[in-house]
Design a protein around this motif. Sequence first.
Motif, short mmCIF file in Angstrom:
data_model
loop_
_atom_site.label_atom_id
_atom_site.label_comp_id
_atom_site.label_asym_id
_atom_site.label_seq_id
_atom_site.Cartn_x
_atom_site.Cartn_y
_atom_site.Cartn_z
N VAL A 147 31.59 -30.00 -26.03
CA VAL A 147 30.47 -30.36 -25.16
C VAL A 147 29.17 -30.19 -25.94
CG1 VAL A 147 29.23 -29.82 -23.02
CG2 VAL A 147 31.73 -29.63 -23.11
N PRO A 148 28.30 -31.19 -25.95
CA PRO A 148 27.03 -31.06 -26.69
C PRO A 148 26.26 -29.82 -26.25
CG PRO A 148 27.37 -33.33 -26.02
CD PRO A 148 28.46 -32.53 -25.37
N SER A 149 25.62 -29.17 -27.20
CA SER A 149 24.90 -27.92 -26.93
C SER A 149 23.83 -28.10 -25.86
CB SER A 149 24.28 -27.37 -28.21
OG SER A 149 25.27 -27.01 -29.14
N ARG A 150 23.13 -29.24 -25.88
CA ARG A 150 22.06 -29.45 -24.90
C ARG A 150 22.61 -29.51 -23.48
NH1 ARG A 150 22.18 -34.62 -23.20
NH2 ARG A 150 23.34 -36.14 -24.47
N ILE A 151 23.79 -30.09 -23.33
CA ILE A 151 24.40 -30.17 -21.99
C ILE A 151 24.93 -28.81 -21.58
CG2 ILE A 151 26.31 -31.13 -20.66
CD1 ILE A 151 25.98 -33.72 -22.22
N LEU A 152 25.61 -28.13 -22.50
CA LEU A 152 26.16 -26.82 -22.18
C LEU A 152 25.04 -25.83 -21.85
CD1 LEU A 152 28.78 -25.29 -21.92
CD2 LEU A 152 28.65 -24.70 -24.34
N SER A 153 23.91 -25.95 -22.54
CA SER A 153 22.77 -25.10 -22.25
C SER A 153 22.26 -25.36 -20.83
CB SER A 153 21.65 -25.35 -23.26
OG SER A 153 20.48 -24.63 -22.91
N GLN A 154 22.22 -26.62 -20.46
CA GLN A 154 21.72 -26.98 -19.14
C GLN A 154 22.62 -26.47 -18.02
OE1 GLN A 154 21.26 -31.21 -18.64
NE2 GLN A 154 20.64 -31.07 -16.49
N VAL A 155 23.93 -26.62 -18.17
CA VAL A 155 24.84 -26.29 -17.07
C VAL A 155 25.27 -24.83 -17.06
CG1 VAL A 155 25.70 -28.65 -16.99
CG2 VAL A 155 26.91 -26.96 -18.39
N SER A 156 24.96 -24.08 -18.13
CA SER A 156 25.37 -22.68 -18.20
C SER A 156 24.20 -21.71 -18.07
CB SER A 156 26.09 -22.40 -19.52
OG SER A 156 25.21 -22.54 -20.61
N PHE A 157 22.94 -22.24 -17.97
CA PHE A 157 21.75 -21.40 -17.89
C PHE A 157 21.54 -20.56 -19.15
CE2 PHE A 157 23.42 -21.88 -13.54
CZ PHE A 157 22.36 -22.55 -12.94
N LEU A 158 22.08 -21.01 -20.30
CA LEU A 158 21.91 -20.31 -21.56
C LEU A 158 20.94 -21.08 -22.45
CD1 LEU A 158 25.65 -19.44 -22.31
CD2 LEU A 158 23.89 -17.87 -21.49
#
Length: 217
Positions: free
Chosen positions: A190-201
């Motif tokens: 999963v792209p980091s930008r998406i994972l950052s968005q959906v994980s609050f990280l």
Amino acid sequence: MNSSKEMMNSILILLLCVLLSSTSHASSITRQNFCKADLNRPNTPSGYQCLPSDTVTAADFKYSFNGKPGIPLPSKTLAFPATVLQLPILNGLGISVSLGEIEEGGFVPVHDHDADEIVMVLKGQLDVGILTPLKSYCNTLIPGESMVVPKGLLHYLINSGPGKAVFLAPFSNPNPVFRFLYEELFANDVPSRILSQVSFLDKPQVRKNKARFNGTG
């Protein structure tokens, strides 16, 4: 550990295994008293096919963790499983067990599995925490103490004492599946930008952990 403590631990281990066996779901394997797994055949929802009972020996009922290679976790921890894959006589019994060794300052990361578990401390001191959406359930365990971890709940173990901590963990499944949160989150594409968005990280933390756990994106 003196002989009396070793005897107490052995008795407790036997009682825990009997308890797990009596409370686990009944296997659909037809067996009289035991069913040694034929690991050369496919596994099925009801377990492995049985090898002929006349091929079973006394050694099949014995297992030693001594000399076995541990499975390393990224946190100063070694896990030594005794599932149906290591001990085929567990087939159909609905139980297994693991031995864990956590070095000073180490921990078992947040995870869950498809089995009920009992964490029993043999040496050292462990902080064990169960996580739920509304509340956590945390205990500090010393030798001779145990904690129940119900199936499917996220939990962690931390060596909170001096020296190595050793624990035994019986499971209500002959081959439990472990799901570590760090793998679910970061060992993927999963792209980091998406994972950052959906994980609050934050993105830098996501990228750092992806690099650590061989994720991509």
